[in-house]
Scaffold this motif. Structure first.
Motif, mmCIF file in Angstrom:
data_model
loop_
_atom_site.group_PDB
_atom_site.id
_atom_site.type_symbol
_atom_site.label_atom_id
_atom_site.label_comp_id
_atom_site.label_asym_id
_atom_site.label_seq_id
_atom_site.Cartn_x
_atom_site.Cartn_y
_atom_site.Cartn_z
ATOM 1 N N VAL A 4 -3.825 -6.076 10.790
ATOM 2 C CA VAL A 4 -3.561 -5.804 9.374
ATOM 3 C C VAL A 4 -4.253 -4.515 8.937
ATOM 4 C CG1 VAL A 4 -3.904 -6.634 7.021
ATOM 5 C CG2 VAL A 4 -3.215 -8.230 8.812
ATOM 6 N N ILE A 5 -5.499 -4.323 9.376
ATOM 7 C CA ILE A 5 -6.246 -3.113 9.007
ATOM 8 C C ILE A 5 -5.521 -1.864 9.491
ATOM 9 C CG2 ILE A 5 -8.390 -1.837 9.384
ATOM 10 C CD1 ILE A 5 -9.836 -4.529 9.505
ATOM 11 N N VAL A 6 -5.041 -1.907 10.728
ATOM 12 C CA VAL A 6 -4.308 -0.766 11.279
ATOM 13 C C VAL A 6 -3.042 -0.499 10.474
ATOM 14 C CG1 VAL A 6 -3.004 0.064 13.279
ATOM 15 C CG2 VAL A 6 -5.231 -1.037 13.600
ATOM 16 N N ILE A 7 -2.327 -1.555 10.118
ATOM 17 C CA ILE A 7 -1.100 -1.408 9.339
ATOM 18 C C ILE A 7 -1.391 -0.811 7.971
ATOM 19 C CG2 ILE A 7 0.664 -2.743 8.096
ATOM 20 C CD1 ILE A 7 0.792 -4.580 10.542
ATOM 21 N N VAL A 8 -2.459 -1.243 7.317
ATOM 22 C CA VAL A 8 -2.827 -0.705 6.003
ATOM 23 C C VAL A 8 -3.167 0.780 6.112
ATOM 24 C CG1 VAL A 8 -4.581 -0.767 4.192
ATOM 25 C CG2 VAL A 8 -3.578 -2.895 5.027
ATOM 26 N N MET A 9 -3.918 1.138 7.134
ATOM 27 C CA MET A 9 -4.298 2.547 7.319
ATOM 28 C C MET A 9 -3.072 3.417 7.554
ATOM 29 S SD MET A 9 -7.712 2.061 9.684
ATOM 30 C CE MET A 9 -7.863 3.834 9.951
ATOM 31 N N LEU A 10 -2.140 2.941 8.370
ATOM 32 C CA LEU A 10 -0.926 3.706 8.638
ATOM 33 C C LEU A 10 -0.067 3.852 7.379
ATOM 34 C CD1 LEU A 10 0.103 2.247 12.130
ATOM 35 C CD2 LEU A 10 -0.872 4.509 11.651
ATOM 36 N N ALA A 11 0.056 2.749 6.628
ATOM 37 C CA ALA A 11 0.845 2.804 5.399
ATOM 38 C C ALA A 11 0.229 3.747 4.389
ATOM 39 C CB ALA A 11 0.966 1.397 4.803
ATOM 40 N N TYR A 12 -1.094 3.714 4.270
ATOM 41 C CA TYR A 12 -1.796 4.577 3.318
ATOM 42 C C TYR A 12 -1.635 6.045 3.711
ATOM 43 C CZ TYR A 12 -5.436 5.906 0.001
ATOM 44 O OH TYR A 12 -6.119 6.456 -1.046
ATOM 45 N N TRP A 61 0.819 -1.204 0.000
ATOM 46 C CA TRP A 61 0.000 0.000 0.000
ATOM 47 C C TRP A 61 0.860 1.265 0.000
ATOM 48 C CZ3 TRP A 61 -5.151 0.477 -0.726
ATOM 49 C CH2 TRP A 61 -5.902 -0.711 -0.700
ATOM 50 N N TYR A 62 2.073 1.146 0.487
ATOM 51 C CA TYR A 62 2.990 2.293 0.462
ATOM 52 C C TYR A 62 3.379 2.631 -0.967
ATOM 53 C CZ TYR A 62 7.046 5.196 1.591
ATOM 54 O OH TYR A 62 7.943 6.219 1.687
ATOM 55 N N GLN A 63 3.578 1.607 -1.802
ATOM 56 C CA GLN A 63 3.782 1.735 -3.245
ATOM 57 C C GLN A 63 4.901 2.718 -3.607
ATOM 58 O OE1 GLN A 63 -0.104 2.676 -4.906
ATOM 59 N NE2 GLN A 63 -0.593 0.508 -5.132
ATOM 60 N N GLN A 64 6.090 2.447 -3.138
ATOM 61 C CA GLN A 64 7.255 3.243 -3.508
ATOM 62 C C GLN A 64 8.246 2.365 -4.261
ATOM 63 O OE1 GLN A 64 7.637 6.603 -3.044
ATOM 64 N NE2 GLN A 64 5.513 6.544 -2.317
ATOM 65 N N GLN A 65 8.856 2.937 -5.275
ATOM 66 C CA GLN A 65 9.805 2.197 -6.093
ATOM 67 C C GLN A 65 10.950 1.640 -5.256
ATOM 68 O OE1 GLN A 65 9.303 1.709 -9.358
ATOM 69 N NE2 GLN A 65 11.183 0.554 -9.730
#
Length: 264
Positions: free
Chosen positions: A243-251, A90-94
């Motif tokens: 996992v939900i918390v991690i996704v929210m933080l990464a986003y 979700w961070y999506q960095q090269q």
């Protein structure tokens, strides 16, 4: 053909097969070459043989609870690795692609070591029974083929999805598989009394029996338990929330990083 062996091999390979299928889809979505796959599978198989050969010694650890504790540790390790992988997705960095590749390598290795190690021990018991060895291998091959076929279906179902939805699908499938691993780890620790089991909250054997083929399949993938305790339900729920918390933080971190780059 020995149906019990088909089910056992299917149960041991299905989880790893689906996990690898999702990781292959992640690799393609991230533009990462598949050259990490052969090495991770080879390393996993070698590790499985070493682990399976050592289970006799390992089982004596922790006052003869070694096998359960180590297997639970591997399951929890895979859960943590999947959490990190999802956050990077979700961070999506090269710059994170190298780490994503390494995480997928580790996840596949760990999954194959655990599942393969148990199959190694299982088939070792047939070495002195030549009359059933061929049937055991044939039945195992059928179970393996079904497991691999399920993984192929999952992979092709993911790669045909639109780019805008595939990240969410990856996250959902990986989260369910990872949560199932946490439940399985919890059950293993309950077996050796490291965690108190408690009374079951319900009994869903009337709906899906644990002893049925379907019940064993969904146990292998999602950690299905027909009579779960409070601890098991809590472990499943907390692992999904994690996992939900991690996704929210990464986003959020990604959005802040993009905003910072645009401002500069």
């Amino acid at each position: 053909m020995l149906l019990d062996i088909v089910v056992i091999v299917l149960r041991e390979t299905l989880e790893a097969s689906i996990l690898i299928a999702v990781l292959l889809s992640v690799s393609q979505n991230q533009g990462i070459k598949f050259d990490w796959v052969p090495m991770s599978i080879l390393t996993g198989f070698v590790g499985a043989v070493i682990y399976g050969s050592s289970l006799g010694v390992i089982s004596e650890w922790f006052d003869y609870a070694g096998q359960e504790v180590v297997n639970a540790g591997i399951q929890l390790e895979i859960y943590l690795l999947i959490c990190i992988l999802i956050s990077l997705q979700w961070y999506q960095q090269q710059s994170s692609k190298g780490l994503v590749r390494f995480l997928m390598y580790l996840i596949v290795c760990a999954a194959l070591v655990r599942e393969g190690g148990e199959l190694f021990v299982f088939y070792s018991g047939f070495l002195q029974k030549e009359d059933v060895m061929l049937r055991a291998l044939t039945s195992g091959f059928v179970g393996l083929a079904v497991g691999l076929s399920a993984g192929a279906l999952v992979y092709y179902a993911l790669v045909v999805r639109r780019q805008s939805k595939v990240n969410l699908l990856h996250t959902i499938v990986l989260t369910l598989v990872a949560a199932g691993m946490v439940v399985q780890a919890t059950q293993l620790l309950m077996q050796v009394d490291w965690i108190s089991s408690g009374e079951p909250l319900w009994d869903s054997n009337w709906l899906i029996s644990e002893a049925s083929v379907f019940g064993q399949v969904i146990y292998a993938i999602f950690g299905y338990e027909a009579t779960p305790s409070v601890i098991e339900v809590s472990a499943y729920g907390l692992s999904i929330i994690g996992v939900i918390v991690i996704v929210m933080l990464a986003y959020q971190f990604r959005n802040k990083h993009e905003t910072f780059l645009q401002s500069t």
